[in-house]
Design an enzyme around this catalytic site. Sequence first.
Site, PDB file in Angstrom:
ATOM      1  N   ALA A   1       0.783  -1.237   0.000  1.00 39.04           N
ATOM      2  CA  ALA A   1       0.000   0.000   0.000  1.00 39.04           C
ATOM      3  C   ALA A   1       0.814   1.286   0.000  1.00 39.04           C
ATOM      4  O   ALA A   1       0.336   2.317  -0.484  1.00 39.04           O
ATOM      5  CB  ALA A   1      -0.931   0.001   1.216  1.00 39.04           C
TER       6      ALA A   1
ATOM      7  N   CYS B   1       2.480  -0.600 -12.570  1.00 39.21           N
ATOM      8  CA  CYS B   1       2.898   0.568 -13.356  1.00 39.21           C
ATOM      9  C   CYS B   1       4.008   0.129 -14.310  1.00 39.21           C
ATOM     10  O   CYS B   1       5.140   0.603 -14.246  1.00 39.21           O
ATOM     11  CB  CYS B   1       3.344   1.711 -12.463  1.00 39.21           C
ATOM     12  SG  CYS B   1       4.660   1.303 -11.294  1.00 39.21           S
TER      13      CYS B   1
END
Length: 432
Positions: free
Chosen positions: A247, A362
């Site tokens: 996270a 990503c």
Amino acid sequence: MPQRQPTTAAQPAGLAARRAALRLLDAILRRGEALEAALAHAAAGLEDRADRALVHAIVSATLRHMTDIDALIDSATRQRLASDAKARMVLRLSLAQALVLGTPGHAVVATALPLVDGGPRRLVHGVLGTLLRKGGALPDPPNLPKDVAGRWKGAWGGQVLAAARSLLSARAPTDLTLRASEDTAAWAERLSGTSLLPGHVRLSDAPDIAGLEGFSNGSWWVQDIAASLPGRLLGAGAGRHALDLCAAPGGKTMQLAAAGWQVTALDASERRLERLQENLTRTGLTAEVVTADVLQWAPEAPVDAILLDAPCSATGIFRRHPDVLYRAGPRHIAEMAELQAALLDRAAGWLRPGGRLVYATCSLEPDEGERQIERFLAAHPEMQAVAIDPTALPNSVKECAPGQLRLLPGMLSDAGGLDGFFIAHLSRSESD
């Protein structure tokens, strides 16, 4: 106040910053360290923020144009310098200053030669003199490293490759995610920005973030619009329980908390979780924060949603972090794909029937995206794709396959582009 060293023949102005830039480039190219992570150590001893910013600017410019700078160096030497030779490193930094940053030639030479004391000063002096006298220029946009260009052209085609080159030379805009999406128009006006989605504001320049209105009271946080899409797909939480795995630093945790989810934010890095907790405190949002390895930890009961923004090669953020172009090779990508598979397999068992999983990386590598989800769905017949609500996406961004988004260079180009991402939206069968 710290005293600057006097300028002497042996210590030209700015030499300390160039030494730090050389240390930083060496850490990235030889040791595989990330630019941002290695900067503090490389620039230790530089007290002036302007000097530290100069170090970052020199190395960033070098990495963005290094393929073309190396071609220039090779054109001016009889024998090819080794890729990690100090002379090549110094020439790279020097030519980036002269040809990208506009540093005067005499200052470039004066700060380059002391960096190769005890080494091939005459070679460096001769190559710099030859190239600077020629008044050469670098291609605009710059070329990508050959191995990266080959991978991306093979995966996505020449048009995407050309768009990636353009992104490498352009300054990326600054995207903000708002705590309250109903305030979008007001914040866009206050900050002189534009909005591509509710709850999003884009600024065209790179301002002093902490000095902007709304930062100190947590009305928004910095988050590329591509990085905000995984959290948007889960929608309103209405008090249901969501896990945000891997996270830190917390952009997606804050999104989920602001959308009404009861969030457990998990990360193995205690240091990075400290930053997440600071962000939660600043924004006034709440989440349970847990320091643990996803592969060793398990929730007490099945949950309603899981957001897995998995560790990856990070090649999708090359326009902001050009060092990834030289750190993320095939071996690293394969290692990351193996870890992602393990994380996905473990997380799948934590969903309640009907629960949803959003997987994101990503990355511009299919092994970390499309192929990863193809493998996962084949191994987990209880999981299926969930259609993505088009209202959660910017205009012109669409599903590439059921439940999947592939964000590529060239998308939203008229508005400043976005980072490269892969996102999959899945659910667990109600009947298993």
